[in-house]
Scaffold this motif. Sequence first.
Motif, PDB file in Angstrom:
ATOM      1  N   ALA A 176       5.189  -6.195  -4.277  1.00 39.58           N
ATOM      2  CA  ALA A 176       4.694  -6.268  -5.802  1.00 39.58           C
ATOM      3  C   ALA A 176       4.712  -5.157  -6.505  1.00 39.58           C
ATOM      4  N   ASN A 177       4.784  -3.847  -5.945  1.00 40.11           N
ATOM      5  CA  ASN A 177       5.236  -2.716  -6.401  1.00 40.11           C
ATOM      6  C   ASN A 177       4.259  -2.501  -8.004  1.00 40.11           C
ATOM      7  N   THR A 178       3.135  -2.714  -7.878  1.00 38.50           N
ATOM      8  CA  THR A 178       2.423  -2.483  -9.127  1.00 38.50           C
ATOM      9  C   THR A 178       1.634  -1.203  -8.712  1.00 38.50           C
ATOM     10  N   ILE A 179       0.773  -0.677  -9.840  1.00 35.66           N
ATOM     11  CA  ILE A 179       0.150   0.633  -9.628  1.00 35.66           C
ATOM     12  C   ILE A 179      -1.300   0.203  -8.608  1.00 35.66           C
ATOM     13  N   GLN A 180      -1.497  -0.841  -8.857  1.00 33.76           N
ATOM     14  CA  GLN A 180      -2.702  -1.256  -7.896  1.00 33.76           C
ATOM     15  C   GLN A 180      -2.345  -1.517  -6.561  1.00 33.76           C
ATOM     16  N   SER A 181      -1.111  -2.265  -6.496  1.00 33.11           N
ATOM     17  CA  SER A 181      -0.608  -2.295  -4.966  1.00 33.11           C
ATOM     18  C   SER A 181      -0.206  -1.212  -4.447  1.00 33.11           C
ATOM     19  N   GLN A 182       0.401  -0.050  -5.119  1.00 32.58           N
ATOM     20  CA  GLN A 182       0.698   1.186  -4.694  1.00 32.58           C
ATOM     21  C   GLN A 182      -0.637   1.921  -4.003  1.00 32.58           C
ATOM     22  N   ARG A 183      -1.651   1.749  -4.916  1.00 32.05           N
ATOM     23  CA  ARG A 183      -2.837   2.595  -4.348  1.00 32.05           C
ATOM     24  C   ARG A 183      -3.413   1.894  -3.244  1.00 32.05           C
ATOM     25  N   ARG A 184      -3.320   0.633  -3.094  1.00 34.85           N
ATOM     26  CA  ARG A 184      -3.857  -0.109  -1.848  1.00 34.85           C
ATOM     27  C   ARG A 184      -2.946   0.109  -0.728  1.00 34.85           C
ATOM     28  N   PHE A 185      -1.465   0.311  -0.766  1.00 35.95           N
ATOM     29  CA  PHE A 185      -0.797   0.598   0.139  1.00 35.95           C
ATOM     30  C   PHE A 185      -0.964   1.965   0.940  1.00 35.95           C
ATOM     31  N   ALA A 186      -1.163   2.614  -0.259  1.00 35.61           N
ATOM     32  CA  ALA A 186      -1.390   4.166   0.196  1.00 35.61           C
ATOM     33  C   ALA A 186      -2.791   4.258   1.276  1.00 35.61           C
ATOM     34  N   LYS A 205     -13.416   3.348  16.942  1.00 38.65           N
ATOM     35  CA  LYS A 205     -14.787   3.750  17.526  1.00 38.65           C
ATOM     36  C   LYS A 205     -15.206   2.921  18.503  1.00 38.65           C
ATOM     37  N   LEU A 206     -15.068   1.360  18.524  1.00 33.27           N
ATOM     38  CA  LEU A 206     -15.079   0.703  19.804  1.00 33.27           C
ATOM     39  C   LEU A 206     -13.962   0.410  20.792  1.00 33.27           C
ATOM     40  N   LYS A 207     -12.768   1.294  20.258  1.00 35.00           N
ATOM     41  CA  LYS A 207     -11.555   1.171  21.144  1.00 35.00           C
ATOM     42  C   LYS A 207     -11.330  -0.216  21.368  1.00 35.00           C
ATOM     43  N   ILE A 208     -11.100  -1.045  20.276  1.00 39.64           N
ATOM     44  CA  ILE A 208     -10.592  -2.381  20.393  1.00 39.64           C
ATOM     45  C   ILE A 208      -9.464  -2.680  19.517  1.00 39.64           C
ATOM     46  N   GLN A 209      -8.717  -3.558  19.915  1.00 43.69           N
ATOM     47  CA  GLN A 209      -7.465  -3.751  19.230  1.00 43.69           C
ATOM     48  C   GLN A 209      -7.362  -4.015  17.777  1.00 43.69           C
ATOM     49  N   PRO A 210      -6.673  -3.328  16.813  1.00 47.34           N
ATOM     50  CA  PRO A 210      -6.856  -3.249  15.403  1.00 47.34           C
ATOM     51  C   PRO A 210      -6.227  -4.477  14.927  1.00 47.34           C
ATOM     52  N   ILE A 211      -6.350  -4.806  13.626  1.00 48.06           N
ATOM     53  CA  ILE A 211      -5.859  -5.909  12.877  1.00 48.06           C
ATOM     54  C   ILE A 211      -4.247  -5.580  12.435  1.00 48.06           C
ATOM     55  N   GLN A 212      -3.610  -6.428  12.679  1.00 48.79           N
ATOM     56  CA  GLN A 212      -2.043  -6.096  12.471  1.00 48.79           C
ATOM     57  C   GLN A 212      -1.934  -6.466  10.922  1.00 48.79           C
ATOM     58  N   ILE A 213      -1.702  -5.428  10.139  1.00 51.49           N
ATOM     59  CA  ILE A 213      -1.494  -5.349   9.028  1.00 51.49           C
ATOM     60  C   ILE A 213      -0.252  -5.148   7.991  1.00 51.49           C
ATOM     61  N   GLN A 214       0.967  -5.261   9.022  1.00 51.55           N
ATOM     62  CA  GLN A 214       2.233  -5.206   8.514  1.00 51.55           C
ATOM     63  C   GLN A 214       2.709  -6.223   7.508  1.00 51.55           C
ATOM     64  N   PRO A 215       2.205  -7.538   7.764  1.00 47.21           N
ATOM     65  CA  PRO A 215       2.502  -8.267   6.503  1.00 47.21           C
ATOM     66  C   PRO A 215       2.067  -8.198   5.184  1.00 47.21           C
ATOM     67  N   VAL A 216       0.852  -7.580   5.202  1.00 45.50           N
ATOM     68  CA  VAL A 216       0.125  -7.147   3.916  1.00 45.50           C
ATOM     69  C   VAL A 216       0.840  -5.920   3.344  1.00 45.50           C
ATOM     70  N   LEU A 217       1.329  -4.940   4.194  1.00 48.57           N
ATOM     71  CA  LEU A 217       1.980  -3.888   3.439  1.00 48.57           C
ATOM     72  C   LEU A 217       3.466  -4.176   3.031  1.00 48.57           C
ATOM     73  N   GLN A 218       4.075  -5.262   3.609  1.00 47.60           N
ATOM     74  CA  GLN A 218       5.408  -5.785   3.151  1.00 47.60           C
ATOM     75  C   GLN A 218       4.968  -6.354   1.640  1.00 47.60           C
ATOM     76  N   TYR A 219       3.930  -6.898   1.599  1.00 48.95           N
ATOM     77  CA  TYR A 219       3.614  -7.571   0.406  1.00 48.95           C
ATOM     78  C   TYR A 219       3.161  -6.621  -0.949  1.00 48.95           C
ATOM     79  N   LEU A 220       2.594  -5.526  -0.352  1.00 50.54           N
ATOM     80  CA  LEU A 220       2.243  -4.684  -1.453  1.00 50.54           C
ATOM     81  C   LEU A 220       3.447  -4.026  -1.908  1.00 50.54           C
ATOM     82  N   ILE A 221       4.387  -3.705  -1.021  1.00 48.04           N
ATOM     83  CA  ILE A 221       5.646  -2.757  -1.180  1.00 48.04           C
ATOM     84  C   ILE A 221       6.584  -3.827  -2.127  1.00 48.04           C
TER      85      ILE A 221
END
Length: 994
Positions: free
Chosen positions: A494-504, A476-492
Amino acid sequence: MLSTEIPDPQKIEEAFNIIMTTKNQQIGKEADSYLRNLEQNHPYILVALLQIFENSQVLTLLMIFKGIFKQILIIIANKKYHSEKLDQKLDKRKSKNLNNIRGVEKSCQRQNFDEKFKKEINLILSVIAKHDFPLKFQGLVNYFVQGLQTIIQSGSTNCTLTYDLIVSLKIVEKSVVQNRNTFWRLQQEQFFLAIWNNLILLWKNVTSIQQQELQQNINNNSQINKISKKLDRLLSLTIMPLQLGQNYEKIELVFMLLLEKTVFQLKIVQQQKLLQSNFKTLLHCLGNIQSLFSLCIIQGFQDYLILLKLIIQNEWEDKRVLRTGLIGIIKILKSYFQFKNEKNYNIKLQDTNQEQFNQKIQTANQLFNQFFQENMQFLIEQIIKIAAIPSDLSDEELIEQEEDSTQDDTQNEMHCPIFTICLMCQYQLMQRFPDLFIQKITQIMQQLINNNFNANQQILESFFAILGQTPKITTKLKIQPIQIQPVLQYLIKANTIQSQRRFAFLCRSYCNCFSDSELPQILEYSRLLLSSSQDQIVQYQTLMCIKNIIICLGQNFDFKNIQFFEQVAPVIVKLLCNLQKSSILWPLLSLLETLILKYSEKNANSMQILVKVIENSDIILLMRTKSQLLIIALCDMFFALFVSFPLGTNLHHLYKLALVLIETNLDSKENNIFEFLQFLLQEYDPVSDDNSTGILFSNFYITHEKVLMKDIDFNHMQTILRVIEELLLLNLIQLSPNVFILLQERLQIAQQIESHNAALILKKSCISLLETIILKQYENITIQQNQQIIIFLIQELIKLNVGDQVDNMYYTIQYKNNILEILNRFILKDVTSMIQLLNSVQVSIDQYFILWQETAQHITCRGNKKINIISQLLFIQYLQKSTFEKVFQLVLQDAFPEIDYDFELKSKEFRELQQQNKKKQANSKQMRLSKQYRKSYRKEILQELCLYDDTFNLRQFFFQTIQECMKLHNYTELSQIVNIPSVIEQLNQLLNEK
């Protein structure tokens, strides 16, 4: 006219007793009739019922009156019947209670009912206050003013009488606040000034007594605590209608008094765990005042901010306290959002002319920015700590709670889960301080990465949830987003149901932030997740992620990958069958619709693909749903799907699916089902599939004919008539006696409908079907066979031009046109027999023609205009000379454009171009989705079949008729009957062309 007398209370009570006890039906009927007649005296019957309540000992009667009061409440709300007598009686009744309320409480049962009665009276007062207080109810004003004065003078602060008065006044003020009209606010301000001194004195007395009790550790549920809680709310409500200016000192005083009381109670609450409910009310009042009067609440503002910080820092047994504290922070962020940048801040300073308010704005801005900049880290950490996702929610509730965190409805904020309120608070913080918020949240994320996400699972979940909300603001404000790639790698990993939900969910939220090279990778992992997980939340969030990826990739998405479609469709269908909430169903159906449409567009063998997907995904099961919500959603999906294909496309398997949905839910009485059936018939072209779908429609009608014939729901009746008309136009059913019986029954029902428009809508559907029947049998019909129909139509036309009907009303005009179109066909068929029929029913042919000519001015269709002018030329020869002279000139004027049109129709190229234009218009999405206003393309073709007859020359017929009429009435020159030069000129021009 309404009676101005109060009904006799004794007679009313006797009538109720008779109804409850008598076995004599005649006497009971008379008593019932008497009570029903009192319905004409709504404002005054309440006064009589109040008198009965004061004196009656019969508890059964009192229970009956409770229901009556509810009915009166509805009437007052709808019709606003307020009288001075009712006002005076309420005043008298409450004054009596003021002197001796305990005298009314005669027994324990009576006392319980008295409480219910008070609630009913307060409900009525709230409706009165919303519209007419204080202007039209001076007696009620006097009651409150005198009541407060009496309490102060008598010193009876801690009693039921005081509590009742405060509750009633609070209810009135709560309703008054909703009226934002300037005139009413001035009146409310006068009422505020009348009660201000006594109200503030009463508040101080009650607060003093309460604080003494609290210091002595007296019972938390004491009467004084209840009164104090209501008074706090009342005091905040009374200042809500005030205008800034001279009143800002009173507003500031109220805020400071409530703030000091809140600080005092905070210590008590923390030490003794008491009064959390009262404490919550105080916080709520402070939040409302600060939000409404943010520019003048400076004194104490810093203390209020610190108070809110303490609230969210502590744990509370009553979670409403925490919820109120968070909402207080949200309201501050919203009310000071006008200072979001230097430009807005300077504009606000310029708009405020008074120096004192300029200083307040500058101070407020300084305190506001200082607090949030100093405490941003603390606030984010506390939100993460507090925002625990409830564990007892269903899959749908877990999905829904993260769908929207930008709620603006303050009425519902207090009912939101704390998790949702935390997300709302995070949203406001980030919107107000985006750079600072991203900086702090990035720091927290880096700490988690450094510790290999070794933290409490609940803290991680809250952090990921907040992280998932940030793209809304960064985009909305057209500003640089947070880089979340490390978070996605952690969730992949972890591979629990909760981490899969959060990844999606995170991938779904950050789709717009991924690069073009990252999107295909996310899509591929989403496909793997969809094929391996059976968790509904994982499946839903993954599908929404895929939906966003499709949008982001646009034309670059590979819609020729059939395996992808075959994989995704069954999962969508399964979720649609298992989930119920509309906020979840609509996005899923939208995705299914997009996939079907795009794959059909991009693949030559799209229908074969669709058939395969239907067979493999159990979509047929979805069509057998009984969920009304899903039925509406599916109908909308089908509407969008069908209009995305050109008319004439072979969509047999879509029709087959749709008919299963209709057949399953025909008994549901859902109007969408009947409208959908009509839409399918209008869309269908038998040539597209060698009538294979037509056979399905025929079988459907044969199977369900009785159900359709017996349905007398108004909305269904008109649609069913149009359905039968389309079936006849498609030649899918044979004309049977049942159709004529149905027409007769529906016309009889229409005659009994009181609403003029509703009756005409149903009649119009009947007449439209009748016209189709006549046109399809036109070669074989006779006037004699249809005599009763013709007489009915003539009578309808005459009736529509007599009385109070408005001629330019849409439905009236359309209905008249329908009637004329049928009558014109009969005149074309046999004008002599029509003349005889008019004479037989004693309708003057001259008067009929004048009426006909006036009505025909509203005909817009060119084909119907031509039919109309030919019919008039046939008929005009039978008119009296005086009538002929009156109408002939207008007939000529109407005839000229139709002669030109007839000449153009002789051209094959013109006719083909006309057909192309009509087909193009019929193919437009807007026209196809217009439901009941959609014209039947097949009906128009049927109407115009006789317009292209090369053997008929309208120009020749026109001149032949003129010559015969002139000869008949002994005219030698046109100027004898035509006095408009332009008309004579046009006639001469036509003669020369001839």
